[in-house]
Write an enzyme that holds these catalytic residues in place. Structure first.
Site: not given
Ligand code: IMP
Length: 428
Positions: A40-41, A12-13, A16, A223
């Site tokens: 997060g975009h 992720g990140d 995108k 993600q």
């Molecule tokens: P959740 O999606 O809040 O349940 O988090 C599960 C895992 O996914 C954690 O390690 C978060 O830091 C990671 N995560 C969730 N959304 C993002 C994203 O947009 N970018 C990077 N990591 C993410």
């Protein structure tokens, strides 16, 4: 005309928002198919910077219809506040469509997310605390609340009561928390219903018709591949499927309709939250990547863990997503290193391993095997074509392409909308 999937090839990140935005002008529909406001975009338009969490980044492109698909989990309070934030800045959001089948994140999901993480202590996942996992758990357990339930009060009451019957037992008996009152939740949800109503639609029908009519539809994953609940580094993952197949289930579009799958690949690697990360750096190089790359979460504000590029992961992303292209982002962040290490394989218990091990224990032991590539010191942010790049930067891109198993069709050389080198059009 094409239906494209755009997704993160790492954790992720990967940037995108920028890639979606590059295509935005020619795209008729931008669809989110999984995740929620854990994404997060950051999109830069002119001198304006927009941080989006739930809304598809296509919302910033006039002419494009943004869609929240059935596979997304929607926090209605966040939805309305993101919409009004954009409206205050003059962005027209009236075209937004939301699937009536998308599930709602309620205050009890957020509470359960936070208390569970606290309860797990050292074993915690490091979630974003936005209620994502508990909402998907309710969906799978068939006690979720869907957007369409907002428009049938008696059904809504029954469903909230059913969900809370069980959850309150857990909250009170296991976590020592006060029970949550169903009536209060119903009242809060009904308070959002009328404001959301104009956006609610049969998005599956609309999207299939759009593809059949030759419109350009872009499915945007939140993600990344390694955070996929099936194909990622389980259990350190999110609770949905950002991988390409998730676009089909999360939007109600068959796989035969998808024509291209583009993986967004950062020129190095980052990760938020807990879990294995073979190329992670704990030295001044890691700190430099974090500072130069601005590696701080858009959603949580947490510092991202940083490391060198990992070709094993990129190859894996090509495989599990059937990637047709890569969009390489943040190449400019690597300017200034004399040599750049790239992980080409792992060493696991003394053996060289070229593919991502399926076993979690093996992956936890994986040590990166690096190849050193020569760096460059010239500013590349003004480069418009591939040949504008310094020779060593060109060689770095070519080496990554060869190791990763799909062509690199675009390269991000700076954060701005125009700071991109397009090699092959994604829409051809
Ligand atoms: P959740 O999606 O809040 O349940 O988090 C599960 C895992 O996914 C954690 O390690 C978060 O830091 C990671 N995560 C969730 N959304 C993002 C994203 O947009 N970018 C990077 N990591 C993410």
């Amino acid at each position: 005309m094409p239906a494209l999937v755009l997704l993160g090839a790492q954790w992720g990140d990967e940037g995108k928002g920028k890639a979606t935005d590059l295509l935005g002008g020619s795209v008729d529909y931008v669809v989110r198919y999984q995740g929620g406001n854990n994404a997060g975009h950051t999109v830069v338009v002119g001198d304006q910077k927009y941080a989006l969490h739930l809304l598809p980044s296509g919302i910033l492109s006039p002419g494009c219809t943004p869609v929240i698909g059935n596979g997304v989990v929607v926090d209605p309070a966040v939805l309305l506040s993101e919409l009004s934030g954009l409206n205050d800045r003059g962005v027209d959001t009236s075209k937004l469509l939301i699937s009536g089948n998308a599930h709602l994140i309620t205050p009890y999901h957020t509470t359960v997310d936070k208390v569970t993480e606290r309860f797990l202590g050292k074993r915690k996942i490091g979630t974003t605390g936005r209620g994502i996992g508990p909402t998907y758990a309710d969906k799978i357990n068939r006690v979720g609340i869907r957007v369409q339930d907002l428009y049938d009060e008696s059904i809504l009451e029954q469903k909230v009561e059913a969900a809370l019957d069980f959850k309150n037992q857990i909250l009170a008996k296991l976590y020592n928390r006060r029970a949550i009152e169903a009536g209060q939740i119903v009242e809060e949800l009904l308070g959002y219903a009328e404001q959301i109503k104009p956006y609610v639609a049969d998005t599956t029908l609309i999207l299939n018709n759009a593809i059949d009519e030759g419109k350009v539809v872009l499915f945007e994953g939140g993600q990344g591949t390694l955070l996929d609940v099936d194909h990622g580094t389980y259990p350190f993952v999110t609770s949905s499927n950002p991988t390409a197949g998730g676009a089909c289930t999360g939007a109600g579009v068959g796989p035969t309709k998808i024509s291209r799958v583009i993986g967004i690949l950062k020129a190095y690697t980052t990760r938020v939250g807990a879990g294995p990360f073979p190329t992670e750096l704990f030295d001044k190089d890691g700190e430099a990547l974090r500072t130069i790359g601005g590696e701080r979460g858009v959603t949580t504000g947490r510092d991202r863990r940083c490391g060198w590029f990992d070709a094993v992961i990129a190859r894996y992303a090509t495989r599990v997503n059937g990637l047709t292209d890569f969009f390489l982002t943040k190449l400019d962040v690597l300017t200034g290193w004399e040599q750049i290490p790239v992980c080409v394989a792992y060493e696991i218990d003394g053996k060289r391993v070229e593919e991502l091990p399926y076993s979690q224990s093996d992956f936890h032991h994986a040590k990166p095997i690096y190849e050193m590539l020569p760096g460059w010191s010239e500013d590349i942010t003004k480069a418009k074509t591939f040949s504008d790049l310094p020779k060593n930067a060109q060689a770095y891109v070519k080496a990554l392409e060869e190791m990763s198993g799909a062509p690199i069709s675009a390269i991000g050389v700076g954060p701005g909308r125009t700071e991109t080198i397009e090699i092959n059009s994604f829409l051809s």
